[in-house]
Scaffold this motif. Structure first.
Motif, PDB file in Angstrom:
ATOM      1  N   ALA A 223       1.003  -1.393  -0.040  1.00 60.41           N
ATOM      2  CA  ALA A 223       0.272   0.000   0.101  1.00 60.41           C
ATOM      3  C   ALA A 223       0.595   1.360  -0.436  1.00 60.41           C
ATOM      4  CB  ALA A 223      -0.730   0.309   0.870  1.00 60.41           C
ATOM      5  N   ALA A 224       0.737   2.263  -0.679  1.00 62.78           N
ATOM      6  CA  ALA A 224       0.875   3.287  -0.647  1.00 62.78           C
ATOM      7  C   ALA A 224       1.396   3.925   0.524  1.00 62.78           C
ATOM      8  CB  ALA A 224       0.403   4.572  -1.885  1.00 62.78           C
ATOM      9  N   THR A 225       1.980   5.300   1.145  1.00 70.01           N
ATOM     10  CA  THR A 225       2.506   5.492   1.929  1.00 70.01           C
ATOM     11  C   THR A 225       1.985   6.940   2.508  1.00 70.01           C
ATOM     12  OG1 THR A 225       4.982   5.789   1.687  1.00 70.01           O
ATOM     13  CG2 THR A 225       4.548   3.865   2.800  1.00 70.01           C
ATOM     14  N   THR A 226       1.537   7.337   1.341  1.00 70.10           N
ATOM     15  CA  THR A 226       1.260   8.551   1.224  1.00 70.10           C
ATOM     16  C   THR A 226      -0.658   8.732   0.233  1.00 70.10           C
ATOM     17  OG1 THR A 226       1.871   8.738  -2.050  1.00 70.10           O
ATOM     18  CG2 THR A 226       3.875   9.050   0.763  1.00 70.10           C
ATOM     19  N   PRO A 227      -0.830   9.607   0.826  1.00 70.24           N
ATOM     20  CA  PRO A 227      -2.200   9.630   0.772  1.00 70.24           C
ATOM     21  C   PRO A 227      -2.651   9.729  -0.822  1.00 70.24           C
ATOM     22  CG  PRO A 227      -2.218  12.039   1.930  1.00 70.24           C
ATOM     23  CD  PRO A 227      -0.771  10.723   1.563  1.00 70.24           C
ATOM     24  N   ALA A 228      -3.716   9.182  -1.917  1.00 64.15           N
ATOM     25  CA  ALA A 228      -3.641   8.609  -2.493  1.00 64.15           C
ATOM     26  C   ALA A 228      -5.023   9.320  -3.642  1.00 64.15           C
ATOM     27  CB  ALA A 228      -3.788   7.182  -3.328  1.00 64.15           C
ATOM     28  N   SER A 229      -5.554   9.917  -4.519  1.00 65.31           N
ATOM     29  CA  SER A 229      -6.854  10.631  -5.808  1.00 65.31           C
ATOM     30  C   SER A 229      -7.053   8.416  -5.723  1.00 65.31           C
ATOM     31  CB  SER A 229      -6.523  10.935  -6.763  1.00 65.31           C
ATOM     32  OG  SER A 229      -5.373  12.186  -5.485  1.00 65.31           O
ATOM     33  N   ILE A 230      -6.452   7.733  -6.572  1.00 68.12           N
ATOM     34  CA  ILE A 230      -7.188   6.096  -7.169  1.00 68.12           C
ATOM     35  C   ILE A 230      -7.049   5.453  -5.715  1.00 68.12           C
ATOM     36  CG2 ILE A 230      -7.449   5.155  -8.657  1.00 68.12           C
ATOM     37  CD1 ILE A 230      -6.814   7.417 -10.697  1.00 68.12           C
ATOM     38  N   GLN A 231      -8.051   4.489  -6.086  1.00 72.43           N
ATOM     39  CA  GLN A 231      -7.665   3.321  -5.064  1.00 72.43           C
ATOM     40  C   GLN A 231      -7.817   2.282  -5.644  1.00 72.43           C
ATOM     41  OE1 GLN A 231      -6.036   3.443  -1.466  1.00 72.43           O
ATOM     42  NE2 GLN A 231      -5.911   5.012  -0.858  1.00 72.43           N
ATOM     43  N   VAL A 232      -6.430   1.154  -5.868  1.00 67.55           N
ATOM     44  CA  VAL A 232      -6.366   0.313  -6.497  1.00 67.55           C
ATOM     45  C   VAL A 232      -5.950  -0.777  -6.118  1.00 67.55           C
ATOM     46  CG1 VAL A 232      -5.879  -0.386  -9.161  1.00 67.55           C
ATOM     47  CG2 VAL A 232      -6.403   1.859  -8.427  1.00 67.55           C
ATOM     48  N   TYR A 233      -7.525  -1.885  -6.212  1.00 69.02           N
ATOM     49  CA  TYR A 233      -6.748  -3.241  -4.758  1.00 69.02           C
ATOM     50  C   TYR A 233      -6.635  -4.982  -6.111  1.00 69.02           C
ATOM     51  CZ  TYR A 233      -7.889  -0.777  -0.746  1.00 69.02           C
ATOM     52  OH  TYR A 233      -8.164   0.361   0.017  1.00 69.02           O
ATOM     53  N   GLY A 234      -6.492  -5.511  -6.075  1.00 65.49           N
ATOM     54  CA  GLY A 234      -6.476  -6.680  -6.792  1.00 65.49           C
ATOM     55  C   GLY A 234      -5.141  -7.647  -6.028  1.00 65.49           C
ATOM     56  N   PRO A 235      -5.077  -8.629  -7.255  1.00 66.43           N
ATOM     57  CA  PRO A 235      -4.250 -10.302  -6.706  1.00 66.43           C
ATOM     58  C   PRO A 235      -2.549  -9.817  -6.748  1.00 66.43           C
ATOM     59  CG  PRO A 235      -4.918 -10.542  -8.285  1.00 66.43           C
ATOM     60  CD  PRO A 235      -5.713  -9.154  -8.276  1.00 66.43           C
ATOM     61  N   GLY A 236      -2.091 -10.360  -6.043  1.00 66.26           N
ATOM     62  CA  GLY A 236      -0.134  -9.937  -6.348  1.00 66.26           C
ATOM     63  C   GLY A 236       0.035 -10.731  -8.106  1.00 66.26           C
ATOM     64  N   GLY A 237      -0.057 -11.134  -8.477  1.00 66.38           N
ATOM     65  CA  GLY A 237       0.130 -11.365  -9.072  1.00 66.38           C
ATOM     66  C   GLY A 237       0.341 -10.052 -10.556  1.00 66.38           C
ATOM     67  N   PRO A 238      -0.268  -9.913 -10.778  1.00 61.66           N
ATOM     68  CA  PRO A 238      -0.418  -8.772 -11.562  1.00 61.66           C
ATOM     69  C   PRO A 238       0.233  -7.187 -11.092  1.00 61.66           C
ATOM     70  CG  PRO A 238      -2.910  -9.544 -12.024  1.00 61.66           C
ATOM     71  CD  PRO A 238      -1.953  -9.646 -10.598  1.00 61.66           C
ATOM     72  N   ALA A 239       0.752  -7.485  -9.892  1.00 60.83           N
ATOM     73  CA  ALA A 239       0.833  -6.083  -9.224  1.00 60.83           C
ATOM     74  C   ALA A 239       2.302  -5.250  -9.061  1.00 60.83           C
ATOM     75  CB  ALA A 239       0.838  -6.920  -7.393  1.00 60.83           C
ATOM     76  N   PRO A 240       2.818  -6.171 -10.074  1.00 59.19           N
ATOM     77  CA  PRO A 240       3.977  -5.154  -9.947  1.00 59.19           C
ATOM     78  C   PRO A 240       4.363  -4.794 -11.327  1.00 59.19           C
ATOM     79  CG  PRO A 240       4.529  -7.858 -10.217  1.00 59.19           C
ATOM     80  CD  PRO A 240       3.012  -7.389  -9.989  1.00 59.19           C
ATOM     81  N   ALA A 241       3.450  -4.934 -12.509  1.00 56.48           N
ATOM     82  CA  ALA A 241       3.436  -4.538 -14.194  1.00 56.48           C
ATOM     83  C   ALA A 241       2.378  -2.768 -13.473  1.00 56.48           C
ATOM     84  CB  ALA A 241       2.709  -5.557 -14.695  1.00 56.48           C
ATOM     85  N   MET A 242       1.567  -4.132 -12.733  1.00 57.46           N
ATOM     86  CA  MET A 242       0.184  -3.032 -12.726  1.00 57.46           C
ATOM     87  C   MET A 242       0.359  -1.370 -11.935  1.00 57.46           C
ATOM     88  SD  MET A 242      -3.217  -1.707 -12.302  1.00 57.46           S
ATOM     89  CE  MET A 242      -3.955  -2.648 -12.806  1.00 57.46           C
ATOM     90  N   LYS A 243       1.502  -1.184 -10.473  1.00 54.81           N
ATOM     91  CA  LYS A 243       2.688  -0.369  -9.951  1.00 54.81           C
ATOM     92  C   LYS A 243       3.076   0.444 -10.898  1.00 54.81           C
ATOM     93  CE  LYS A 243       2.477  -3.358  -5.555  1.00 54.81           C
ATOM     94  NZ  LYS A 243       3.545  -4.425  -4.566  1.00 54.81           N
ATOM     95  N   ALA A 244       3.832  -0.043 -11.820  1.00 55.50           N
ATOM     96  CA  ALA A 244       4.475   0.393 -13.303  1.00 55.50           C
ATOM     97  C   ALA A 244       3.278   1.587 -13.622  1.00 55.50           C
ATOM     98  CB  ALA A 244       5.107  -0.766 -13.248  1.00 55.50           C
ATOM     99  N   ALA A 245       2.911   1.242 -14.577  1.00 57.53           N
ATOM    100  CA  ALA A 245       1.245   1.761 -14.506  1.00 57.53           C
ATOM    101  C   ALA A 245       1.121   2.662 -13.919  1.00 57.53           C
ATOM    102  CB  ALA A 245       0.824   1.263 -14.913  1.00 57.53           C
ATOM    103  N   ALA A 246       0.847   2.650 -12.736  1.00 55.89           N
ATOM    104  CA  ALA A 246       0.556   3.696 -12.132  1.00 55.89           C
ATOM    105  C   ALA A 246       1.851   4.728 -11.386  1.00 55.89           C
ATOM    106  CB  ALA A 246       0.079   3.061 -10.315  1.00 55.89           C
ATOM    107  N   LEU A 247       2.705   4.226 -11.337  1.00 55.05           N
ATOM    108  CA  LEU A 247       3.350   4.989 -11.257  1.00 55.05           C
ATOM    109  C   LEU A 247       4.065   5.976 -12.502  1.00 55.05           C
ATOM    110  CD1 LEU A 247       5.843   3.576  -9.442  1.00 55.05           C
ATOM    111  CD2 LEU A 247       5.145   5.035  -8.838  1.00 55.05           C
ATOM    112  N   ALA A 248       4.176   5.189 -13.941  1.00 58.48           N
ATOM    113  CA  ALA A 248       3.864   6.216 -15.196  1.00 58.48           C
ATOM    114  C   ALA A 248       2.568   7.225 -15.532  1.00 58.48           C
ATOM    115  CB  ALA A 248       3.889   5.421 -15.928  1.00 58.48           C
ATOM    116  N   PHE A 249       2.052   6.690 -14.815  1.00 56.47           N
ATOM    117  CA  PHE A 249       0.264   7.880 -14.583  1.00 56.47           C
ATOM    118  C   PHE A 249       0.440   8.722 -14.087  1.00 56.47           C
ATOM    119  CE2 PHE A 249      -4.121   8.176 -12.962  1.00 56.47           C
ATOM    120  CZ  PHE A 249      -4.739   9.278 -14.478  1.00 56.47           C
TER     121      PHE A 249
END
Length: 246
Positions: free
Chosen positions: A13-39
């Protein structure tokens, strides 16, 4: 490339307040987190991706989730039931798919060549029998219609894990496991502990990562924009670098 730290049984989980809250399983998480950072870099809108086994984050997601992602269609169906009235089923969409693969010990010391090799040889196999892999191993082993292949593979299964994170922990702690049938991105995220042997083309199966907006997320332009970003060429490059395909 992102590595999974402490397996996917540990929430991220992020340690700073976030505008968008996204939840899901661990498998897709690395790609999802990288996409979140790019966004976030692109728009300035923060995205918190919380990932791991669903029981660990479901309570929080019921309170504030904007987006839910899954590791398979059957998992998203379960989420649509668990979040009935909160998840908007009209927004469910498969975005990326990935293939089944075989993880072996570095250097492939047992010379494993594929599913038929595992079924015929004296190997100790680990499979995941829950979460986004319900029925995955039998779909792979039975896809040819060869009952003996299925029977041989089953007889060599030495470990059943209820989710991929627990399977990763077992892989790390039990060197007697020779092979792990899993999705390809787990090797991409953990190259130092496993090599990859491809499943034969006639036996390989694919399952998707779905995304869905909650009722709250659908009403928020930032969340809708993030889902749109996940379909972009930029996000596609991020996912494809980690083994996913459109």
């Amino acid at each position: 490339m992102l590595a999974l730290t402490g397996a996917c049984t540990t929430l991220a989980a992020a340690t700073t307040p976030a505008s968008i809250q996204v939840y899901g399983p661990g498998g897709p998480a690395p790609a999802m987190k990288a996409a979140a950072l790019a966004f976030e870099r692109k728009t300035g809108t923060r995205v918190a991706v919380t990932a791991g086994p669903a029981p660990r984050w479901m309570g929080a997601a019921r309170v504030n989730a904007d987006i839910i992602f899954s590791g398979s269609e059957n998992m998203m169906t379960e989420f649509s039931h668990s979040f009935a009235g909160q998840l908007d089923p009209s927004t469910i969409e498969p975005l990326y798919i990935r293939p089944s693969t075989i993880l072996v010990r570095p250097g492939n010391p047992k010379n494993i060549a594929g599913i038929r090799s595992l079924a015929a040889g004296n190997h100790r196999i680990m499979v995941v029998a829950g979460a986004g892999q319900v029925g995955m191993w039998e779909d792979v082993a039975a896809r040819s219609g060869d009952r003996e292949l299925l029977a041989g593979f089953r007889s060599n299964i030495a470990a059943y894990a209820s989710n991929s994170g627990l399977a990763l922990e077992r892989w790390k702690s039990d060197p007697s496991i020779d092979a792990w049938l899993i999705w390809n991105h787990w090797q991409a995220a953990n190259p130092e502990i496993a090599d990859q042997v491809f499943v034969e083309p006639d036996l390989v199966i694919w399952r998707p990562m779905d995304v869905a907006l909650t009722q709250q997320g659908r009403s928020r332009s930032e969340a809708v924009s993030f889902v749109r970003f996940l379909k972009s060429d930029e996000a596609r490059g991020i996912f494809e670098a980690q083994g996913w395909k459109r």
